[in-house]
Design an enzyme around this catalytic site. Structure first.
Site, mmCIF file in Angstrom:
data_model
loop_
_atom_site.group_PDB
_atom_site.id
_atom_site.type_symbol
_atom_site.label_atom_id
_atom_site.label_comp_id
_atom_site.label_asym_id
_atom_site.label_seq_id
_atom_site.Cartn_x
_atom_site.Cartn_y
_atom_site.Cartn_z
ATOM 1 N N ASP A 21 0.113 -3.270 -4.332
ATOM 2 C CA ASP A 21 1.410 -3.877 -4.654
ATOM 3 C C ASP A 21 2.422 -2.806 -5.064
ATOM 4 O O ASP A 21 2.051 -1.759 -5.579
ATOM 5 C CB ASP A 21 1.213 -4.888 -5.794
ATOM 6 C CG ASP A 21 2.416 -5.796 -5.959
ATOM 7 O OD1 ASP A 21 3.257 -5.874 -5.043
ATOM 8 O OD2 ASP A 21 2.529 -6.436 -7.025
ATOM 9 N N ASN A 69 2.873 -14.028 2.513
ATOM 10 C CA ASN A 69 3.820 -12.973 2.911
ATOM 11 C C ASN A 69 4.688 -13.343 4.124
ATOM 12 O O ASN A 69 5.682 -12.677 4.406
ATOM 13 C CB ASN A 69 3.092 -11.649 3.180
ATOM 14 C CG ASN A 69 2.626 -10.940 1.924
ATOM 15 O OD1 ASN A 69 1.648 -10.207 1.924
ATOM 16 N ND2 ASN A 69 3.326 -11.162 0.804
HETATM 17 C C1 FPP Z 1 2.912 -5.333 -1.462
HETATM 18 O O1 FPP Z 1 4.054 -4.649 -1.906
HETATM 19 C C2 FPP Z 1 2.456 -4.757 -0.203
HETATM 20 C C3 FPP Z 1 2.395 -5.430 0.970
HETATM 21 C C4 FPP Z 1 2.762 -6.838 1.116
HETATM 22 C C5 FPP Z 1 2.006 -4.737 2.205
HETATM 23 C C6 FPP Z 1 0.855 -3.792 2.099
HETATM 24 C C7 FPP Z 1 0.871 -2.983 3.308
HETATM 25 C C8 FPP Z 1 0.704 -1.657 3.383
HETATM 26 C C9 FPP Z 1 0.285 -0.804 2.257
HETATM 27 C C10 FPP Z 1 1.011 -1.011 4.669
HETATM 28 C C11 FPP Z 1 -0.063 -0.597 5.570
HETATM 29 C C12 FPP Z 1 -1.380 -1.220 5.438
HETATM 30 C C13 FPP Z 1 -2.406 -0.899 6.267
HETATM 31 C C14 FPP Z 1 -3.714 -1.534 6.076
HETATM 32 C C15 FPP Z 1 -2.259 0.060 7.366
HETATM 33 P P1 FPP Z 1 5.403 -5.460 -2.047
HETATM 34 O O2 FPP Z 1 6.178 -5.306 -0.797
HETATM 35 O O3 FPP Z 1 5.095 -6.867 -2.444
HETATM 36 O O4 FPP Z 1 6.102 -4.698 -3.213
HETATM 37 P P2 FPP Z 1 7.107 -5.317 -4.279
HETATM 38 O O5 FPP Z 1 6.302 -6.288 -5.111
HETATM 39 O O6 FPP Z 1 7.535 -4.117 -5.040
HETATM 40 O O7 FPP Z 1 8.227 -5.954 -3.520
#
Ligand code: FPP
Length: 243
Positions: A21, A69
């Site tokens: 996250d 998501n």
């Molecule tokens: C949460 O951060 C993260 C995600 C929803 C995406 C996770 C994906 C990756 C790390 C990219 C690549 C993954 C692989 C397996 C190649 P957020 O966007 O919810 O952060 P925030 O809470 O700060 O908005």
């Protein structure tokens, strides 16, 4: 990727699961588009997968995209899907060669057919690997997983393949997306949120949790190693009293 190094901790977690996250906030705090945070997050995925065997971690499960998501702007969803495609395209051959068994958990039908094909292809290519187990959750939600498992179990009962009286915890596990995988010893969530967001609700019944303030793009191998070492100092009793 080194396996079985002498620096392995004696009582470390062998299965670590991570709620990655904080990508969006990492980018926004730098005035960058959110996708830039996800791109940096994908770099961290590569580094941490590489580091696991030396830390004694044999199984790593990553929460990459939840059933919730899809509510994000279409451009962000498309960007994330592009990153998944790119990860499989760029890292796939290396994972195959290094003996990594790759699995994807979550419902597949909502994903684009070409991504589904890439996922099944990599799973098939790594089916015989056992050196390290990488599981990536895409369109995953724990309730959704349990619902899909329950429907399939009900179908099996209706067809007479199993009887309802014989359903045990082992039966349920065999119908979950994670069938065949051990339960996670340690679940890490980055970015300072104290929630599990539907991640592995059945499998985490006895897991230890670590909530760390660091945002995922800043979660270096050293910070990961600190959590692994910290786990070694915990006492796990699984409901029993200390021995
Ligand atoms: C949460 O951060 C993260 C995600 C929803 C995406 C996770 C994906 C990756 C790390 C990219 C690549 C993954 C692989 C397996 C190649 P957020 O966007 O919810 O952060 P925030 O809470 O700060 O908005």
């Amino acid at each position: 990727m080194e396996c079985g190094s002498s620096s392995e901790p004696s009582v470390g977690p062998t299965h670590v699961a991570i709620i990655m996250d904080g990508n969006g906030r990492w980018a926004e705090s730098r005035g960058l588009p959110r996708l830039q945070g996800h791109r940096r997050g994908a770099d961290r995925v590569r580094e941490i997968v590489e580091a696991c065997p030396e830390l004694g971690v044999t199984h790593l499960t990553l929460y990459a995209f939840s059933t919730e998501n899809w509510k994000r702007p279409a451009s962000e969803v498309m960007g994330l899907m592009r990153l998944f495609r790119r990860y499989i395209r760029k890292e796939g051959a290396r994972l195959v060669d290094e003996g990594v068994r790759v699995r994807f958990i979550g419902g597949r039908e909502r994903l684009e057919p070409d991504l589904q094909a890439q996922m099944s292809g990599l799973e098939a290519q790594t089916r015989m690997n056992s050196r390290f187990h990488l599981t990536i959750a895409i369109n995953y939600g724990g309730r959704d997983e349990i619902l899909r498992a329950t429907r399939r179990m009900a179908d099996a009962v209706r067809r007479g393949e199993i009887s309802s009286e014989d359903i045990t915890a082992d039966t349920v596990e065999a119908y979950l997306d994670t069938a065949g995988l051990p339960d996670p010893d340690l679940i890490i969530r980055t970015s300072g949120e104290y929630r599990v967001s539907g991640f592995l609700p059945w499998q985490s019944a006895y897991s230890e949790f670590a909530f760390v303030d660091t945002r995922w793009p800043d979660f270096t191998v050293e910070r990961f190693a600190q959590q692994i070492r910290g786990f070694g100092r915990r006492e796990r009793r699984f409901g029993a009293v200390a021995g």
